[in-house]
Design a protein around this motif. Structure first.
Motif, mmCIF file in Angstrom:
data_model
loop_
_atom_site.group_PDB
_atom_site.id
_atom_site.type_symbol
_atom_site.label_atom_id
_atom_site.label_comp_id
_atom_site.label_asym_id
_atom_site.label_seq_id
_atom_site.Cartn_x
_atom_site.Cartn_y
_atom_site.Cartn_z
ATOM 1 N N UNK A 130 0.837 -1.194 0.000
ATOM 2 C CA UNK A 130 0.000 0.000 0.000
ATOM 3 C C UNK A 130 0.877 1.251 0.000
ATOM 4 N N UNK A 131 0.645 2.130 -0.981
ATOM 5 C CA UNK A 131 1.436 3.355 -1.102
ATOM 6 C C UNK A 131 0.675 4.591 -0.641
ATOM 7 N N UNK A 132 -0.606 4.651 -0.971
ATOM 8 C CA UNK A 132 -1.361 5.879 -0.743
ATOM 9 C C UNK A 132 -2.832 5.540 -0.515
ATOM 10 N N UNK A 133 -3.470 6.243 0.428
ATOM 11 C CA UNK A 133 -4.886 5.990 0.700
ATOM 12 C C UNK A 133 -5.733 7.261 0.679
ATOM 13 N N UNK A 134 -5.152 8.374 0.298
ATOM 14 C CA UNK A 134 -5.898 9.627 0.226
ATOM 15 C C UNK A 134 -6.404 9.819 -1.202
ATOM 16 N N UNK A 135 -7.727 9.791 -1.376
ATOM 17 C CA UNK A 135 -8.308 9.879 -2.709
ATOM 18 C C UNK A 135 -7.917 11.125 -3.473
ATOM 19 N N UNK A 136 -7.829 12.263 -2.788
ATOM 20 C CA UNK A 136 -7.461 13.510 -3.452
ATOM 21 C C UNK A 136 -6.027 13.461 -3.970
#
Length: 200
Positions: free
Chosen positions: A155-161
């Motif tokens: 997992x690298x990124x979880x912020x939708x924006x």
């Protein structure tokens, strides 16, 4: 069983990575699936050799789809199911079903954050027209989203924006916002990014 909100909405990439580090070292997923109302593939990506053939992948997708069908229920918020030693977090948007699968040792909140960040980014990039037809017309954008969320299962990124900004070619320090771009411009940028990634 609905999943509590994991507090995934952060101001930027660094803060979401810090949260991931706090939740556990190297969180990972087995696959990300987007299926239609009949359980057929729209966009899927696997990060594990636990499904070595196309047939085994299709069988898993069918099982996940059947397992998460509840008469009259709409999983617009993240929900979770466990079967065959996997944790599957899922949600439905219009006529699309989004799934994130992790091993039984993974944290449900992390998987929920991955699902939410991915679906949020897709919603931003498709300008809230999250349906099968629009998704099929913009598969490049969806696969680029998946690549920004997870790399090799990690997992690298979880912020939708943040994910949407990266896909659209504007980092957090960029002068413009994705919301200010036209769909044509965003698609052109995504296509160039996709072609560059193939050449690298």
């Amino acid at each position: 069983m609905p999943i509590p909100q994991a507090g995934h909405r952060a101001s930027g990439s660094q803060s979401s990575q810090i949260r991931l580090a706090e939740m556990g070292s190297c969180p990972s997923v087995k696959n990300i699936l987007v299926l239609d109302l009949e359980g057929k593939r729209v966009a899927v990506k696997y990060y594990s050799d636990e499904w070595p053939s196309a047939a085994s992948k299709l069988a898993f997708e069918k099982s996940v789809f059947v397992k998460t069908q509840k008469p009259g229920a709409k999983a617009e918020e993240a929900d979770v199911v466990m079967f065959d030693g996997y944790i599957v977090v899922y949600k439905f948007i219009e006529d699309l079903h989004f799934f994130v699968t992790g091993g039984e040792e993974e944290n449900e909140l992390i998987l929920a954050s991955v699902l939410q960040g991915f679906s949020d980014a897709v919603g931003i990039l498709l300008r809230s027209k999250v349906d099968k037809r629009t998704a099929l017309e913009n598969l490049d954008l969806i696969f680029l989203c998946i690549d920004e969320v997870v790399d090799g299962g990690i997992v690298l990124e979880t912020d939708g924006n943040v994910i949407a900004e990266k896909v659209s070619g504007h980092g957090p320090e960029g002068a413009g916002s994705y919301a200010e771009q036209s769909v044509t411009q965003a698609f052109a940028v995504a296509k160039q990014h996709f072609m560059r990634s193939l050449l690298n």
